[in-house]
Structures are given as C-alpha cells and as structure tokens.
Design an enzyme around this catalytic site. Structure first.
Site, PDB file in Angstrom:
ATOM      1  N   ALA A  41      -5.602  10.959   7.268  1.00  0.00           N
ATOM      2  CA  ALA A  41      -4.504  10.894   6.901  1.00  0.00           C
ATOM      3  C   ALA A  41      -3.561  10.847   8.162  1.00  0.00           C
ATOM      4  CB  ALA A  41      -4.175  12.183   6.008  1.00  0.00           C
TER       5      ALA A  41
ATOM      6  N   GLU B   7     -17.738  18.633   1.712  1.00  0.00           N
ATOM      7  CA  GLU B   7     -16.770  19.264   0.646  1.00  0.00           C
ATOM      8  C   GLU B   7     -17.187  19.287  -0.852  1.00  0.00           C
ATOM      9  OE1 GLU B   7     -12.756  18.607   3.353  1.00  0.00           O
ATOM     10  OE2 GLU B   7     -12.996  17.173   1.783  1.00  0.00           O
TER      11      GLU B   7
ATOM     12  N   GLY C 116       0.908  -1.043   0.024  1.00  0.00           N
ATOM     13  CA  GLY C 116       0.023  -0.006   0.062  1.00  0.00           C
ATOM     14  C   GLY C 116       0.844   1.115  -0.040  1.00  0.00           C
TER      15      GLY C 116
ATOM     16  N   ASP D  17      -6.081   3.139   7.461  1.00  0.00           N
ATOM     17  CA  ASP D  17      -7.686   3.104   7.427  1.00  0.00           C
ATOM     18  C   ASP D  17      -7.918   1.687   7.701  1.00  0.00           C
ATOM     19  OD1 ASP D  17      -7.936   5.740   6.951  1.00  0.00           O
ATOM     20  OD2 ASP D  17      -8.814   5.479   4.962  1.00  0.00           O
TER      21      ASP D  17
END
Ligand SMILES: Cc1cc2nc3c(=O)[nH]c(=O)nc-3n(C[C@H](O)[C@H](O)[C@H](O)COP(=O)(O)OP(=O)(O)OC[C@H]3O[C@@H](n4cnc5c(N)ncnc54)[C@H](O)[C@@H]3O)c2cc1C
Length: 412
Positions: A308, A162, A5, A292
């Site tokens: 993040a 957003e 990842g 995550d």
C-alpha cells in the site's frame, strides 16, 4: 485528467489533485474501493464486508472537484487521448494516471485456478467465507474418522501467513463452542511455501518467529514445498506425496494481468509496466503508472514492493508532478520513503520490520500493525466501525458465529 483505478494509489492521486485544485475523473470497475489488507479477516468472519469496502462516491465528497465514473477500462487510444470503457463510453484526457493494481497469480500451476480459492478481491473473501462454512457444516455432519476437514493455504508470504493464522484462531474458537460435534484434531491446517522460510521479505528472525507462532497454533508448516499441480481434493507437491485437501486457499502471489488497455506498453521482467524514474510509461510522457501495476525502481536494483505505501506515496507524487507540469515545470523523480513492513499472525501476534533495523514481534508489533493499518492506511474510510468491531472481538475475544458472506458482485 483521468485516473483509472480507485485503490490506494488512484485515491491518493485524486485527493492530492483536489488539494491542488485540479479536477480529475476517477474510473473504477467497482462502485466501491476495497481495503485489501483486511480481506483475510472478512474471509474468516472477523470483519464484515462493509468494514473493508466503501463507496468511491462517499470518499470523493472530500475530494471535490473530482468526479467518479464506474466502468472497466478496456482501451487507451494514445493517438486520440481517450479511454474506452467496457460499456462503450469514451473519456477524453490530457493526462492519464494508470493505477489498476494487480491480480492473483496462479504461476501457471495446473488446476490451481480451477480448484483453489484466491484471496484478492471482496468477492474472493465472501466466497471463501461461504465455502469455509459449508465445509465446517459438512464436517460436523460427517461421522467419518478424523480428520474431517483438511484446510490448506498455499503461499507463505504475508497474506498466506495472515490467513493461516486467522483460520487457526477460528478453529480454536469455534470447535467445541459452535461445533460441539467437532474436536480440534478433526480439522487440520497446513501452510505450504516453496521458499526455505516463511515471509521471505522479512529478516530471518521474524520469519522464524512467524513459523513458531503458527506451529504453536497447530498449523503444519511445510517450506521448500513447490506445488506442481492441483486436482480436485489433492495437491501434487515436491518432496511430499499427494496432499489431500477439502478447502484450499491460494495466497501465493500477484501479477499484473494482461489488461487490454495496456497492450503494447513495455513491461519489466516481472511483468509490471516499465516506467521512468518519474513514473511515466516509457512510450507515453502524458501518462503516469503507479502502485502494484508499475515496476518502479526502488533505487537498490529492485522494484518497489507491491504494498500500500508505495502506491499511496506514488499517487501523491504524481499528483504533485501534474501540478508542476500545468505550471510548465518538468516532472521530478519519485523518492520512496520506506516506513517498514509488517504482517500479523494472530491475536496480539505480529512481526514488524521498521526503519533503522528495528524489528518487533508479539503484542508490540501487533499494536504497530493495528495503528498503521487503521490510522494511516484506512484513513477516513470505515475506521470507526472497524475499530469498534475489532476492539470488541479482540478484547472480549468473543467472535460471533460465522454466517456466509453475502454474494459480492463478481469481478469482471
Ligand atoms: C489479501 C491482501 C492483503 C494485503 N495486505 C497488505 C498489507 O498488510 N499491507 C500492505 O501494505 N499491503 C497489503 N497488500 C497489498 C496492497 O493491498 C496493494 O499493494 C495495494 O492495494 C496496491 O494499490 P494500487 O492502488 O496499486 O492497486 P489496488 O489497491 O489494487 O487498486 C486497483 C483498483 O483498480 C481497479 N481496476 C482494476 N482494473 C481496472 C480496469 N480495467 N478498469 C477500471 N478499474 C480497474 C480495481 O477495481 C481497484 O479498485 C495486500 C494485498 C492483498 C491482496
């Protein structure tokens, strides 16, 4: 050492390992890494695809002796200590870092995966932009009575807020200018949230501010609205009749997918991999799981948020533990330092919840958001090009017309 990842967590781990002189092989299904916090800008034409994605190999230039292998991990053989990739390649490891993130969660809502457009990957953002343009053109060519385009965003968390904010700004900017055939009332925009307020993770004053700002931009906000099913052109939700839509964005949340590589590993009730305080999967002390993907404890009876910062800090932490382990020392617990949470609503409009109970709204929150995302998170990635694109668009407030998103590679 294998790290699966190349997102926030995996890249932070590899960078820190490189600092400690430890060689790692980084694996990702894509040849690029994606900066997800700005995907909504790509979807609404504010940024280009290249602004939020960067080849992993470009980043690894500064992380030698790290190596990169593109491929989707489909199997971990814990007895032989190998990772199997979809193409048939096998990589051996002594230690393994699992950092494959999450995926869109449709919460089992009937028809949602079929009809709604998610916003999780680069290809999602490109697809959404292309569909948005098709609908705008269709609306411009239609002589039907108003409204001619009905846009709905499902999910009133940061991504939904957003996205709704960016769509509202886009509507105000394009209608009458690039689309003289359309009037503002020709395009409706609704935001649906099943909780009683938007931005549930934020203080109520910030949630209220976000709602007011969206409503100021003529977004219809429906809270306490539970979507039960999605049909072609129609949403079935609690407390409302059927809601018609032309463009439907799904921003309701994420979940850890049932990756074949992780079959058999224990999960937390929320579906994330169960890990110890040192971020090791319960069954495998030779591995670490971060970001995550991992249900790491916040120490306050909850799991760390899927943001993040927890991924970056955990990546750095496990790399340091691997250096300790190679020196014969035991792994230490992960101490998470919460720098705060932020969300943008539009141009010079954002909310920020910082340490010591500091809460910001408006331009100052927006500047804080910009600073954190461009300087801290984006790091050496495409910071300059993003900064230039944004500075021009936000100061001059002259967004270029929309062109469809190039067909990004689909996600396997
Ligand atoms: C639209 C959106 C907006 C967001 N906005 C914010 C924000 O404003 N602020 C914030 O802090 N957070 C935000 N987040 C959340 C943040 O992006 C994530 O929490 C963060 O990316 C998690 O990092 P990670 O390293 O765990 O996973 P990711 O960054 O998702 O990286 C996972 C990587 O693993 C790769 N991968 C997956 N499966 C495999 C496999 N089987 N084999 C090989 N590779 C694989 C993927 O290609 C990906 O590169 C947002 C997320 C989304 C979707």
């Amino acid at each position: 050492m294998v790290v699966i990842g190349a997102g926030f967590g995996g890249l932070a781990a590899v960078a820190e390992l490189a600092r400690g002189g430890i060689q790692a092989t980084l694996v990702d299904r894509h040849q690029y890494t994606t900066f997800q916090p700005l995907l909504y800008q790509v979807a609404t034409g504010g940024l280009n695809l290249e602004d939020v994605a960067l080849p992993v190999r470009t980043l690894l230039r500064r992380m030698r002796p790290a190596q990169f292998v593109q491929g989707r991990a489909v199997e971990v053989n814990w007895d032989r200590h190998t990772v199997g990739l979809e193409a048939g390649t096998t990589l051996g490891f002594d230690h393994l870092v699992l950092a494959t993130g999450a995926a869109t969660n449709f919460f089992g809502v009937e028809g949602a995966a079929q009809h709604a457009l998610p916003l999780y990957t680069l290809s999602d953002a490109a697809r959404l932009r292309t569909r948005l343009i098709s609908h705008l053109e269709l609306a411009a060519a239609t002589k039907a009575s108003s409204p001619r385009l009905r846009m709905v965003v499902i999910g009133g968390g940061a991504t939904g807020v957003e996205t709704a904010g960016a769509l509202a700004e886009l509507r105000d900017l394009l209608v009458g200018r690039d689309y003289p055939e359309l009037d503002r009332s020709d395009i409706t925009l609704e935001l649906l949230e099943r909780a009683p307020q938007l931005l549930s993770a934020f203080h109520p004053t910030l949630s209220q501010y976000a709602r007011k700002e969206l409503e100021r931009h003529r977004v219809v906000v429906r809270t306490d609205c539970r979507v039960q099913a999605v049909r072609d052109g129609e949403i079935l939700a609690s407390d409302t009749g059927p809601l018609p839509y032309d463009l439907l964005v799904w921003a309701a949340g994420v979940a850890v997918p049932d990756e074949p590589a992780y079959r058999g590993l224990a999960r937390t009730p929320s579906g994330r991999l169960a890990v110890t305080l040192t971020l090791q999967p319960l069954e495998h002390p030779e591995a670490f799981a971060i970001g995550d993907l991992a249900g790491a404890s916040s120490g306050l009876g909850a799991e760390l948020p899927q943001l993040a910062q927890p991924a970056i800090q955990a990546g750095r932490h496990v790399a340091r533990q691997l250096v300790r382990i190679s020196a014969g020392l035991p792994a230490q617990s992960f101490p998470y330092h919460d720098p705060g949470t932020m969300a943008t609503i539009g141009r010079r409009s954002a909310v920020a919840q910082l340490r010591a109970g500091i809460r910001l709204t408006g331009t100052i929150a927006w500047m804080a958001w910009l600073g954190l995302h461009l300087v801290e998170l984006l790091g050496g990635r495409n910071r300059l090009s993003v900064l230039l694109n944004w500075t021009w668009r936000y100061l001059a407030w002259r967004r270029p017309g929309l062109i469809p998103g190039p067909e990004a590679e689909s996600d396997p």
